[in-house]
Enzyme design. Structure first.
Site, PDB file in Angstrom:
ATOM      1  CD  GLU A  97      -6.923  -5.153   4.330  1.00  0.00           C
ATOM      2  OE1 GLU A  97      -6.318  -5.861   5.126  1.00  0.00           O
ATOM      3  OE2 GLU A  97      -6.633  -5.103   3.124  1.00  0.00           O
ATOM      4  CG  ASP A 147      -1.570  -1.174   1.632  1.00  0.00           C
ATOM      5  OD1 ASP A 147      -1.586  -2.110   0.821  1.00  0.00           O
ATOM      6  OD2 ASP A 147      -2.120  -1.233   2.754  1.00  0.00           O
TER       7      ASP A 147
HETATM    8  C1  FRU Z   1      -3.792  -3.725   2.885  1.00  0.00           C
HETATM    9  C2  FRU Z   1      -3.132  -4.126   4.194  1.00  0.00           C
HETATM   10  C3  FRU Z   1      -3.470  -3.116   5.269  1.00  0.00           C
HETATM   11  C4  FRU Z   1      -2.323  -3.264   6.226  1.00  0.00           C
HETATM   12  C5  FRU Z   1      -1.178  -3.519   5.293  1.00  0.00           C
HETATM   13  C6  FRU Z   1      -0.112  -4.429   5.841  1.00  0.00           C
HETATM   14  O1  FRU Z   1      -3.135  -4.165   1.751  1.00  0.00           O
HETATM   15  O2  FRU Z   1      -3.539  -5.421   4.565  1.00  0.00           O
HETATM   16  O3  FRU Z   1      -4.724  -3.316   5.869  1.00  0.00           O
HETATM   17  O4  FRU Z   1      -2.136  -2.135   7.019  1.00  0.00           O
HETATM   18  O5  FRU Z   1      -1.720  -4.087   4.112  1.00  0.00           O
HETATM   19  O6  FRU Z   1       0.978  -4.493   4.976  1.00  0.00           O
END
Ligand code: FRU
Length: 510
Positions: A225, A49
């Site tokens: 998320e 992300d």
């Molecule tokens: C989304 C996620 C988020 C988390 C991150 C961990 O892709 O699962 O929810 O903070 O990636 O790398």
């Protein structure tokens, strides 16, 4: 201190980080198979992300979920790059590393203009990052903050972290913004398993008060998320705006696997109220996740800009790239447009990308029957394409990119159903994961008007902004180096090519 040396001949990057306790030298060439030429990718190792998107003092910061130790997800830390034009990126040393007990999961950053946090050490405002601490050895996630007084070059975790802890195992991805009408900070943060978003408020970024909860709503089949919340202007309706609440879903999204949805409605400083109950998907492609918008873009610019991770959790850890894995989309500016009485999100490539345009080729007003090869001049592996078709008598009309004898990615319009689609089943290397190959369609556009496609083709991705940005497809593809032609086609009857513009795009690594 970071030093980036680019040699134009070898097109290579020597990336040296000299932190106070660490010294890393990493090398990457930008001739590697599948290396994006104008999308941001880390020189080496894993990225997911985008995080901590903030504009400050002439720089767009792009921080990101990064594994500094490997090419698969793990050791989550915040990597860092900056850009002055949203196109060329300078890699910086790791911003927020994992600790012995916590990984640094996704989050956001803001400029604390009034020093509400008290973190400033001069008359310059501090940058404050708000992110999730994930405890790999406990069932726990809570929210941390860290600050920077040197334009994001170094970050110090707040000594009294966490700033929010509600004793939950899954509680993550805070996005914070300044809510001017009440002079307070607002946070939206996900409770993934409950398919809920919580809103909190603060006057100092340290003490947070619970405001309200949203969801489940729209589509709640997969975990929620990476939310974002912002106000957007409505195109062609002066003075009208609405709030957009976006949330990503770990699985069961419209194109299979992970993807994003959004809600259009009102936020009154406490509660978000959507205008609709049905699901609005962000896009119909496979590979656009965890999009978050930049904070603090100056009012005189006025744009809301975001980008997303071009990937899907179905196969993210298996993508056939080396020595890095993970790419961000091109930055896109957002507006709302009224379509059939409803307000829908419009995504457009930012205009800054036009500085990459080199040779330009155009044809117009052609009858299309069968396959037409516009000629070598139009080919390439890094292209911007504007195409307009009248479907006419055809059953299908469109174009193919990254074409060779046995490979092609097809972007087409199905006249019978009035749908636009991207077919990646013959796009190149598709065997690395059973869920990767596919063809994906967007909802009916009517079948008698013009089909307008704005396409960005890179060495291992395509982004299609159809019908003026109302229908978007983002896909990773893995064609061979020699699959570099384009073709136009009409099936089942003649169609009319109104115009085709192709620009060869520069590499940002030159
Ligand atoms: C989304 C996620 C988020 C988390 C991150 C961990 O892709 O699962 O929810 O903070 O990636 O790398």
């Amino acid at each position: 201190m970071s030093l980036q040396v680019r040699t134009s001949l070898a097109v290579s990057i020597l990336f040296i980080c000299l932190g106070d306790s660490q010294s890393i030298a990493q090398e990457a060439t930008y001739q590697e198979q599948y290396r994006p030429q104008f999308h941001f990718s880390p020189a080496v190792n894993w990225m997911n992300d985008p995080n901590g998107m903030v504009y400050y003092d002439g720089e767009y910061h792009l921080l990101y979920q990064h594994n500094p130790e490997g090419i698969q997800w793990g050791h989550m830390s915040w990597g860092h790059a900056v850009s002055t034009d949203l196109v060329h990126w300078t890699h910086l040393p790791l911003a927020i590393p994992e600790t012995d007990s916590t990984m640094a999961f996704s989050g956001s950053a803001v400029v604390d203009w009034q020093n509400s946090s008290g973190f400033a050490t001069s008359d310059k405002p501090p940058l404050v990052a708000i992110y999730t601490a994930h405890y790999p050895n406990q069932r726990k996630q809570n929210q941390y903050i860290a600050y920077s007084n040197d334009r994001g070059r170094t970050w110090t975790p707040y000594e009294n972290n966490p700033v929010i802890d509600i004793g939950m195992a899954d509680f993550r991805d805070p996005k914070v913004f300044w809510y001017a009408p009440e002079e307070k900070w607002v946070m939206v943060v996900a409770l993934p398993l409950e398919r809920k978003l919580h809103f909190y408020a603060s006057v100092n970024l340290k003490d947070w008060e619970f405001l309200s909860s949203f969801g489940p709503s729209g589509n709640a089949d997969g975990i929620w998320e990476c939310p974002d919340l912002f106000e957007l202007k409505v195109e062609n309706e002066p003075g009208v705006s609405r709030w957009v609440l976006q949330v990503d879903q770990g699985s069961e999204a419209i194109a299979g696997g992970s993807g994003g949805q959004y809600f259009v409605g009102y936020f009154d400083g406490t509660t978000f109220t959507p205008d609709h109950l049905d699901t609005y998907w962000l896009e119909y492609g496979r590979d656009f996740y965890a999009a978050v918008s930049w904070s603090d873009i100056p009012a005189e610019d006025g744009r809301r800009i975001w980008l997303g991770w071009m990937n899907n959790w179905l196969y993210a850890n298996d993508l056939p790239t080396h020595p890095w894995r993970g790419v961000q989309s091109i930055p896109r500016s957002l507006t709302l447009r009224r379509t059939g009485g409803e307000l829908r999100l419009i995504q457009r490539p930012v205009e800054e990308l036009q500085i990459l345009r080199r040779d330009h080729f155009r044809i117009e007003d052609q009858l299309l029957t069968g396959t037409m090869d516009p000629g070598d001049a139009f080919g390439g592996k890094a292209l911007e394409i504007l195409a307009e078709f009248q479907p006419g008598e055809s059953e299908e009309v469109g174009l193919r990119v990254h074409v060779s004898d046995d490979e092609a990615t097809i972007i087409g319009f199905d006249t019978q159903y009035g749908e636009i689609f991207v077919n990646g089943r013959r796009s190149g290397n598709i065997d690395f994961h059973p869920s990767f190959p596919g063809s994906h369609r967007g909802p009916p556009q009517g079948n008698d008007g013009p089909v307008r496609l704005h396409i960005f083709v890179d060495w291992s991705s395509i982004e299609v902004f159809a019908q003026d940005g109302s229908l978007v497809f983002t896909h990773r593809i893995f064609p061979r180096m020699e699959s570099d032609r384009i073709e136009l086609y009409a099936k089942g009857g003649p169609a009319h090519l109104v115009s085709l513009d192709v620009w060869k795009l520069d590499s940002i690594w030159k």
